[in-house]
Design an enzyme around this catalytic site. Structure first.
Site, PDB file in Angstrom:
ATOM      1  N   HIS A   1      -1.651 -14.105 -10.727  1.00 50.94           N
ATOM      2  CA  HIS A   1      -1.150 -13.305  -9.621  1.00 50.94           C
ATOM      3  C   HIS A   1       0.252 -12.789  -9.912  1.00 50.94           C
ATOM      4  CE1 HIS A   1      -4.032 -15.255  -6.429  1.00 50.94           C
ATOM      5  NE2 HIS A   1      -4.666 -14.654  -7.416  1.00 50.94           N
TER       6      HIS A   1
ATOM      7  N   GLU B   1       3.049 -13.019  -8.236  1.00 55.75           N
ATOM      8  CA  GLU B   1       4.142 -13.957  -8.034  1.00 55.75           C
ATOM      9  C   GLU B   1       4.274 -14.914  -9.219  1.00 55.75           C
ATOM     10  OE1 GLU B   1       2.205 -13.451  -3.883  1.00 55.75           O
ATOM     11  OE2 GLU B   1       1.656 -13.260  -6.002  1.00 55.75           O
TER      12      GLU B   1
ATOM     13  N   CYS C   1      -0.692 -15.874  -1.346  1.00 56.74           N
ATOM     14  CA  CYS C   1      -1.906 -16.619  -1.006  1.00 56.74           C
ATOM     15  C   CYS C   1      -1.567 -18.059  -0.625  1.00 56.74           C
ATOM     16  CB  CYS C   1      -2.909 -16.578  -2.154  1.00 56.74           C
ATOM     17  SG  CYS C   1      -2.348 -17.326  -3.693  1.00 56.74           S
TER      18      CYS C   1
ATOM     19  N   CYS D   1       0.224 -19.180  -4.232  1.00 62.10           N
ATOM     20  CA  CYS D   1       1.482 -18.522  -4.602  1.00 62.10           C
ATOM     21  C   CYS D   1       2.591 -18.864  -3.620  1.00 62.10           C
ATOM     22  CB  CYS D   1       1.287 -17.011  -4.675  1.00 62.10           C
ATOM     23  SG  CYS D   1       0.300 -16.495  -6.099  1.00 62.10           S
TER      24      CYS D   1
ATOM     25  N   TRP E   1     -16.449  24.529 -17.806  1.00 64.35           N
ATOM     26  CA  TRP E   1     -15.600  23.754 -16.903  1.00 64.35           C
ATOM     27  C   TRP E   1     -14.993  24.703 -15.887  1.00 64.35           C
ATOM     28  CZ3 TRP E   1     -16.060  18.712 -17.320  1.00 64.35           C
ATOM     29  CH2 TRP E   1     -16.415  18.136 -18.555  1.00 64.35           C
TER      30      TRP E   1
ATOM     31  N   LEU F   1     -19.086   9.019 -17.548  1.00 58.71           N
ATOM     32  CA  LEU F   1     -18.297   8.487 -16.437  1.00 58.71           C
ATOM     33  C   LEU F   1     -17.309   7.416 -16.882  1.00 58.71           C
ATOM     34  CD1 LEU F   1     -21.077   8.216 -13.679  1.00 58.71           C
ATOM     35  CD2 LEU F   1     -19.512  10.123 -14.113  1.00 58.71           C
TER      36      LEU F   1
END
Length: 370
Positions: free
Chosen positions: A54, A56, A79, A88, A174, A208
């Site tokens: 995390h 922190e 958290c 945290c 395009w 994608l």
């Protein structure tokens, strides 16, 4: 709680760090943290790919023993629950910080004010709601997932100046310039998943993915709305399913042999409710994605998918790229039929930003009714 003159400055830095995690940390939120002492930055961090460590934890590791007596700026409530890592909030207490400035309370029932309680019970001064609106926008997907169970959807549409996405013969590459297309790849990298319909998948045979950006590790999950599993097994999406995640949303009753083949090549099949004529229920699709941890989806479908997403009230952000060319009424419209008989019933959006991207114009819109 008292405010200091530089609180906004440091929180903006924390928000800019949090943005680096977008698209890479689901189902976790993208959080930023900076630790400041005597007006100097001594530690900074953001949620790492996969959701851990995390923000922190990273920032406190940089600050070390100097964190004692410092101020921590965090974009989301620390958290309070034990998961794969300790809370945290407890880590901030043990590090001896004197003050915590936070932008937003975490709606997760395992946290939701409990992180703040841990800090206050330890005698730490807590200031909340610093740049709350900006923080809410950045983590809109996570907030929606935790409150209503679905991800945030960004609908991206590129069209000519007269609102066409292809010529009468279907030519669409395009319409926009290379700078706009490059920006779309950045958008993909900042979303957990990219979604298109089966028609676009068949016609364009896209990958994608995120290309030419030096971010090969930032490819989103590819999601196809394909009720009858009609996508070709020789398509580029199918051929790359084992290296880049591919999910297909289909309706009940799909061919079992075909389902077995798709599963064998590593595709995640998601059964979605459908209407009387077989069309997928997009609201159920959204809930199904939320159950699987997706928080941010970029929709790049054609006109029919775009109009269906708007009609289902699933478009949280609309991004339009407009090119300086005219195709004419015989071309394909940017939106499909929406059954709108009266102007008062037409979905409305408010413009939030506008900028020039290469030779095109990019506008960002939000639903007016929200």
């Amino acid at each position: 709680m008292f405010a200091l003159p530089h609180d906004e400055r440091w929180m903006r830095l924390a928000l800019s760090l949090a943005e680096r995690g977008l698209g890479r940390v689901w189902p976790n939120p993208a959080v930023g943290c900076v630790i400041v002492k005597d007006g100097k930055l001594i530690g900074r961090g953001w949620t790492q790919p996969g959701g851990r460590p995390h923000a922190e934890t990273v920032a406190l590791a940089q600050a070390g023993a100097d964190a004692r007596g410092a101020t921590a700026y965090v974009t989301l409530e620390p958290c309070a629950h034990h998961g794969k890592t300790p809370p945290c909030a407890t880590a901030l207490v043990e590090a001896g910080v004197a003050r915590v400035v936070c932008a937003l309370e975490d709606p997760d029932s395992r946290v939701s004010g409990q992180g703040f309680d841990i800090l206050r019970d330890a005698g730490i001064h807590v200031k909340t709601d610093e740049l709350m609106e900006e923080a809410s926008g950045l983590n809109q997907g996570f907030l929606l997932a935790k409150t209503i169970g679905r991800p945030m959807f960004t609908l991206k549409m590129a069209s000519s100046i007269d609102g066409r996405i292809a010529t009468a013969r279907g030519e669409s590459r395009w319409i926009t310039g290379p700078e706009a297309r490059r920006h779309v790849h950045i958008m993909r990298a900042k979303h957990d998943a990219v979604l298109i319909g089966a028609g676009t998948a068949r016609h364009d045979d896209p990958l994608l993915d995120v290309r030419d950006m030096g971010m090969d590790d930032a490819n989103p999950v590819r999601i196809i709305l394909d009720g009858g599993l009609s996508l070709s097994l020789t398509s580029r999406l199918a051929r790359t399913a084992q290296t880049t995640p591919l999910w297909i949303c289909h309706r009940e009753g799909a061919d079992k042999a075909r389902m077995k083949t798709w599963k064998e090549i590593g595709v995640n099949l998601i059964e979605v409710a459908h209407g009387e004529t077989g069309e997928l229920d997009l609201q159920d699709m959204a809930i199904q994605l939320g159950k699987r941890g997706i928080t941010r989806v970029l929709c790049e479908g054609g006109g029919q998918v775009a109009s269906s997403m708007i009609s289902a009230d699933l478009v949280d952000v609309l991004v339009t790229f407009t090119a300086g060319m005219a195709i004419g009424s015989e071309g394909a419209s940017v939106f499909g039929p929406m059954q709108t008989d009266a102007l008062q019933d037409a979905p409305r959006f408010k413009l939030t930003s506008s900028r020039i991207v290469g030779v095109d114009i990019m506008n960002v819109w939000k639903p007016s009714a929200r």
